[in-house]
Design a protein around this motif. Structure first.
Motif, PDB file in Angstrom:
ATOM      1  N   THR A  17       0.861  -1.186   0.000  1.00 20.68           N
ATOM      2  CA  THR A  17       0.000   0.000   0.000  1.00 20.68           C
ATOM      3  C   THR A  17       0.893   1.230   0.000  1.00 20.68           C
ATOM      4  O   THR A  17       1.706   1.404   0.904  1.00 20.68           O
ATOM      5  CB  THR A  17      -0.911   0.020   1.230  1.00 20.68           C
ATOM      6  OG1 THR A  17      -1.725  -1.151   1.229  1.00 20.68           O
ATOM      7  CG2 THR A  17      -1.817   1.244   1.211  1.00 20.68           C
ATOM      8  N   ILE A  18       0.756   2.065  -1.035  1.00 21.63           N
ATOM      9  CA  ILE A  18       1.627   3.233  -1.149  1.00 21.63           C
ATOM     10  C   ILE A  18       0.793   4.508  -1.293  1.00 21.63           C
ATOM     11  O   ILE A  18      -0.378   4.463  -1.696  1.00 21.63           O
ATOM     12  CB  ILE A  18       2.595   3.113  -2.347  1.00 21.63           C
ATOM     13  CG1 ILE A  18       1.821   3.143  -3.669  1.00 21.63           C
ATOM     14  CG2 ILE A  18       3.429   1.852  -2.240  1.00 21.63           C
ATOM     15  CD1 ILE A  18       2.716   3.277  -4.898  1.00 21.63           C
ATOM     16  N   SER A  19       1.426   5.617  -0.946  1.00 24.94           N
ATOM     17  CA  SER A  19       0.854   6.944  -1.165  1.00 24.94           C
ATOM     18  C   SER A  19       1.893   7.765  -1.917  1.00 24.94           C
ATOM     19  O   SER A  19       3.045   7.858  -1.485  1.00 24.94           O
ATOM     20  CB  SER A  19       0.505   7.616   0.165  1.00 24.94           C
ATOM     21  OG  SER A  19      -0.478   6.880   0.862  1.00 24.94           O
ATOM     22  N   VAL A  20       1.483   8.351  -3.046  1.00 26.75           N
ATOM     23  CA  VAL A  20       2.408   9.142  -3.853  1.00 26.75           C
ATOM     24  C   VAL A  20       1.598  10.124  -4.701  1.00 26.75           C
ATOM     25  O   VAL A  20       0.510   9.796  -5.190  1.00 26.75           O
ATOM     26  CB  VAL A  20       3.278   8.233  -4.749  1.00 26.75           C
ATOM     27  CG1 VAL A  20       2.432   7.433  -5.728  1.00 26.75           C
ATOM     28  CG2 VAL A  20       4.327   9.038  -5.489  1.00 26.75           C
ATOM     29  N   LYS A  21       2.084  11.333  -4.801  1.00 32.43           N
ATOM     30  CA  LYS A  21       1.462  12.368  -5.640  1.00 32.43           C
ATOM     31  C   LYS A  21      -0.005  12.594  -5.278  1.00 32.43           C
ATOM     32  O   LYS A  21      -0.846  12.856  -6.144  1.00 32.43           O
ATOM     33  CB  LYS A  21       1.571  11.999  -7.118  1.00 32.43           C
ATOM     34  CG  LYS A  21       2.989  11.903  -7.641  1.00 32.43           C
ATOM     35  CD  LYS A  21       3.630  13.264  -7.752  1.00 32.43           C
ATOM     36  CE  LYS A  21       3.108  14.061  -8.906  1.00 32.43           C
ATOM     37  NZ  LYS A  21       3.838  15.332  -9.113  1.00 32.43           N
ATOM     38  N   GLY A  22      -0.332  12.465  -3.992  1.00 32.61           N
ATOM     39  CA  GLY A  22      -1.687  12.752  -3.548  1.00 32.61           C
ATOM     40  C   GLY A  22      -2.680  11.618  -3.706  1.00 32.61           C
ATOM     41  O   GLY A  22      -3.865  11.799  -3.416  1.00 32.61           O
ATOM     42  N   VAL A  23      -2.247  10.457  -4.186  1.00 35.43           N
ATOM     43  CA  VAL A  23      -3.135   9.299  -4.309  1.00 35.43           C
ATOM     44  C   VAL A  23      -2.534   8.142  -3.510  1.00 35.43           C
ATOM     45  O   VAL A  23      -1.328   8.094  -3.254  1.00 35.43           O
ATOM     46  CB  VAL A  23      -3.344   8.881  -5.774  1.00 35.43           C
ATOM     47  CG1 VAL A  23      -4.002   9.998  -6.561  1.00 35.43           C
ATOM     48  CG2 VAL A  23      -2.021   8.489  -6.427  1.00 35.43           C
TER      49      VAL A  23
ATOM     50  N   LYS B 226       6.756   8.003 -14.604  1.00 32.91           N
ATOM     51  CA  LYS B 226       7.600   9.193 -14.498  1.00 32.91           C
ATOM     52  C   LYS B 226       7.094  10.137 -13.408  1.00 32.91           C
ATOM     53  O   LYS B 226       7.847  10.968 -12.913  1.00 32.91           O
ATOM     54  CB  LYS B 226       7.674   9.923 -15.840  1.00 32.91           C
ATOM     55  CG  LYS B 226       6.367  10.549 -16.297  1.00 32.91           C
ATOM     56  CD  LYS B 226       6.550  11.285 -17.615  1.00 32.91           C
ATOM     57  CE  LYS B 226       5.254  11.946 -18.063  1.00 32.91           C
ATOM     58  NZ  LYS B 226       5.435  12.666 -19.344  1.00 32.91           N
ATOM     59  N   SER B 227       5.802   9.998 -13.035  1.00 35.54           N
ATOM     60  CA  SER B 227       5.260  10.803 -11.946  1.00 35.54           C
ATOM     61  C   SER B 227       5.616  10.233 -10.580  1.00 35.54           C
ATOM     62  O   SER B 227       5.436  10.900  -9.567  1.00 35.54           O
ATOM     63  CB  SER B 227       3.723  10.903 -12.070  1.00 35.54           C
ATOM     64  OG  SER B 227       3.358  11.536 -13.270  1.00 35.54           O
TER      65      SER B 227
ATOM     66  N   GLU C  83       9.818  10.982  -6.575  1.00 33.43           N
ATOM     67  CA  GLU C  83       8.892  11.546  -5.603  1.00 33.43           C
ATOM     68  C   GLU C  83       9.045  10.843  -4.247  1.00 33.43           C
ATOM     69  O   GLU C  83       9.624   9.764  -4.149  1.00 33.43           O
ATOM     70  CB  GLU C  83       7.445  11.393  -6.092  1.00 33.43           C
ATOM     71  CG  GLU C  83       7.116  12.208  -7.322  1.00 33.43           C
ATOM     72  CD  GLU C  83       7.102  13.702  -7.044  1.00 33.43           C
ATOM     73  OE1 GLU C  83       6.788  14.080  -5.903  1.00 33.43           O
ATOM     74  OE2 GLU C  83       7.415  14.474  -7.961  1.00 33.43           O
ATOM     75  N   ILE C  84       8.490  11.453  -3.208  1.00 29.73           N
ATOM     76  CA  ILE C  84       8.462  10.839  -1.883  1.00 29.73           C
ATOM     77  C   ILE C  84       7.344   9.806  -1.860  1.00 29.73           C
ATOM     78  O   ILE C  84       6.171  10.134  -2.098  1.00 29.73           O
ATOM     79  CB  ILE C  84       8.242  11.893  -0.782  1.00 29.73           C
ATOM     80  CG1 ILE C  84       9.408  12.887  -0.774  1.00 29.73           C
ATOM     81  CG2 ILE C  84       8.082  11.237   0.578  1.00 29.73           C
ATOM     82  CD1 ILE C  84       9.220  14.021   0.200  1.00 29.73           C
ATOM     83  N   ILE C  85       7.685   8.552  -1.574  1.00 28.18           N
ATOM     84  CA  ILE C  85       6.733   7.451  -1.581  1.00 28.18           C
ATOM     85  C   ILE C  85       6.553   6.953  -0.152  1.00 28.18           C
ATOM     86  O   ILE C  85       7.533   6.629   0.524  1.00 28.18           O
ATOM     87  CB  ILE C  85       7.213   6.294  -2.481  1.00 28.18           C
ATOM     88  CG1 ILE C  85       7.457   6.797  -3.911  1.00 28.18           C
ATOM     89  CG2 ILE C  85       6.205   5.155  -2.484  1.00 28.18           C
ATOM     90  CD1 ILE C  85       8.130   5.767  -4.802  1.00 28.18           C
TER      91      ILE C  85
END
Length: 266
Positions: free
Chosen positions: A130-136, A163-164, A168-170
């Protein structure tokens, strides 16, 4: 009319002559291509299954399977072109000449593929996490070279271009996600008895017991009492369902111990 009939007859003769000369060659090439296509799909699936049996990560297993499938398909296409008498040398030269323009034209997709390869090799997350990245956020369903597919708590599929994600911070909570809640108690409340009641309530949930041990203690003090902090972990796939059920059980346990008032009867 005679000229048109003569032209049609001539075309029919040319077509018949072509089929007589190259019919078997074309048929043979198509048969080789069909067999090669089936072989590529079979070898790709077998490679993926073998990698999974060797306990290789499912994402890497799929990557190996797709690589084998593509390699066999390329070999089959080259053999098929050779059966037609087509030399691949001019095609290679043409591909090299147009590589620069094609790279500019598909710069976006190529960046996704490069980011996807980096994700698959570095493995900041795998299928099932379960991950959170780019607001999702959501459970990882699939990782391809172009995108990562998540499924959120509402069952919606979220496709995020790789690429998004790259750079990024995951936030990766693996298979469990933390629930943080607080209960306000009066100054004269027995904090130890309240914590024991909460712990017993959570022990009734196999989903909670399967995660890290729950953390219960005095979170902070207020002018009117104290705040009991509660942290426990629930499966990511059933996050809200388990959270709501556990909170209801905690409320009932605190009321049974008369730590929290029961609702007034009408």
């Amino acid at each position: 009319m005679d000229k048109e009939l003569t032209a049609v007859t001539r075309m029919a003769e040319v077509a018949l002559d072509f089929l007589v000369r190259y019919g078997l060659q074309i048929l043979g090439a198509l048969v080789v291509f069909a067999i090669g296509l089936k072989l590529a799909l079979w070898l790709g699936a077998r490679t993926t299954a073998l990698a999974e049996r060797k306990q290789i990560d499912v994402t890497l297993a799929r990557l190996f399977g797709n690589a084998v499938k593509i390699a066999v398909l390329v070999a089959v296409i080259l053999i098929t072109l050779g059966n037609f008498g087509i030399s691949i040398a001019p095609l290679i030269a043409l591909a090299g000449a147009s590589a620069f323009g094609a790279t500019l034209a598909i710069q976006g997709p190529l960046s996704n593929y490069g980011a996807g390869l980096a994700i698959i090799l570095s493995r900041p997350f795998v299928v099932g996490n379960t991950i959170s990245v780019k607001g999702v956020s959501g459970v990882v369903q699939d990782i391809t070279l172009s995108a990562t597919v998540l499924r959120n708590q509402d069952g919606e599929e979220i496709t995020v271009p790789n690429k998004s994600i790259n750079g990024e911070i995951i936030v990766n909570s693996r298979s469990h996600h933390v629930v943080e809640t607080r209960v306000h108690l009066t100054l004269d409340a027995d904090q130890e008895r309240a914590a024991k009641a909460v712990r017993q309530a959570l022990a009734g949930f196999a989903e909670v017991a399967a995660g890290p041990p729950a953390q219960i203690g005095v979170h902070e003090f207020t002018a009117n009492g104290l705040v009991l902090g509660i942290r426990f972990w629930v499966p990511s796939r059933d996050y809200f369902q388990t959270r709501y059920a556990a909170n209801t059980a905690i409320l009932q346990a605190l009321r049974e111990q008369e730590i929290m008032p029961k609702p007034a009867e009408l």
